[in-house]
Design an enzyme around this catalytic site. Structure first.
Site, PDB file in Angstrom:
ATOM      1  N   THR A  15       0.822  -1.207   0.000  1.00  0.00           N
ATOM      2  CA  THR A  15       0.000   0.000   0.000  1.00  0.00           C
ATOM      3  C   THR A  15       0.860   1.263   0.000  1.00  0.00           C
ATOM      4  OG1 THR A  15      -0.185   0.065   2.414  1.00  0.00           O
ATOM      5  CG2 THR A  15      -1.860  -1.190   1.216  1.00  0.00           C
ATOM      6  N   ASP A  16       0.218   2.374  -0.358  1.00  0.00           N
ATOM      7  CA  ASP A  16       0.888   3.673  -0.338  1.00  0.00           C
ATOM      8  C   ASP A  16       0.466   4.439   0.914  1.00  0.00           C
ATOM      9  OD1 ASP A  16      -1.684   4.634  -0.845  1.00  0.00           O
ATOM     10  OD2 ASP A  16      -1.284   5.027  -2.960  1.00  0.00           O
ATOM     11  N   GLN A  17       0.820   5.706   0.999  1.00  0.00           N
ATOM     12  CA  GLN A  17       0.500   6.493   2.188  1.00  0.00           C
ATOM     13  C   GLN A  17      -0.996   6.691   2.388  1.00  0.00           C
ATOM     14  OE1 GLN A  17       2.938  10.049   1.686  1.00  0.00           O
ATOM     15  NE2 GLN A  17       4.180   9.350   3.416  1.00  0.00           N
ATOM     16  N   MET A  18      -1.775   6.469   1.359  1.00  0.00           N
ATOM     17  CA  MET A  18      -3.229   6.618   1.477  1.00  0.00           C
ATOM     18  C   MET A  18      -3.884   5.330   1.960  1.00  0.00           C
ATOM     19  SD  MET A  18      -3.981   8.877  -1.946  1.00  0.00           S
ATOM     20  CE  MET A  18      -2.978   7.838  -3.000  1.00  0.00           C
ATOM     21  N   VAL A  20      -4.020   2.539   0.242  1.00  0.00           N
ATOM     22  CA  VAL A  20      -4.563   1.765  -0.873  1.00  0.00           C
ATOM     23  C   VAL A  20      -3.410   1.076  -1.602  1.00  0.00           C
ATOM     24  CG1 VAL A  20      -6.558   3.286  -1.146  1.00  0.00           C
ATOM     25  CG2 VAL A  20      -4.540   3.684  -2.529  1.00  0.00           C
TER      26      VAL A  20
END
Length: 140
Positions: A15-18, A20
């Site tokens: 996942t990324d910082q969001m 997702v």
């Protein structure tokens, strides 16, 4: 037409910082789907490599519709979209845990000799695989 299915649990590292799934990881999941489809057809990609044959991606397309998030489980659906004896196009749908379409895509592959990268006729070199791909490709 066989539609193979493989579930994948979203790992934090994907996942990324969001929170997702990072877009490139869907391409990795497509590879998981291809490997599952080949297995479901009764074959093993490692056996091709043992024969000195590899199957590089020559084109790939992905259309992102809805994110998959950490802690969820995604479902990868894979099928043979097109096949002509040399080139195979795999189709993909990746669904969210709720069953909604997350990613839709295709990848196109050819088989080549590992040492020269010269294309081979899958039809001649692997008649069993060829027959299975012909029988299970999407009908026009």
């Amino acid at each position: 037409m066989l539609i193979s299915e493989r579930k994948v649990e979203v790992r934090y590292a994907e996942t990324d910082q969001m929170g997702v799934v990072y877009h490139a990881n869907y391409l990795v999941w497509m590879e998981l789907g291809r490997t599952q489809l080949i297995h479901d057809l009764g074959f093993n990609y490692a056996s091709l490599e043992a024969d000195g044959i590899i199957s590089p991606v020559i084109d790939i397309q992905a259309s992102y519709k809805k994110p998959v998030r950490y802690g969820e489980e995604a479902l990868i659906k894979t099928w043979i979209e097109a096949y002509d004896g040399f080139r195979v196009t795999y189709g993909y749908e990746i669904l969210t845990q709720a069953g909604e379409l997350s990613v839709q895509g295709t990848s196109v592959h050819v088989c080549v000799k590992k040492d020269t990268f010269r294309p081979i006729s899958f039809r001649r070199a692997y008649p069993d695989w060829h027959e299975a791909y012909e029988e299970n490709k999407k009908l026009d």
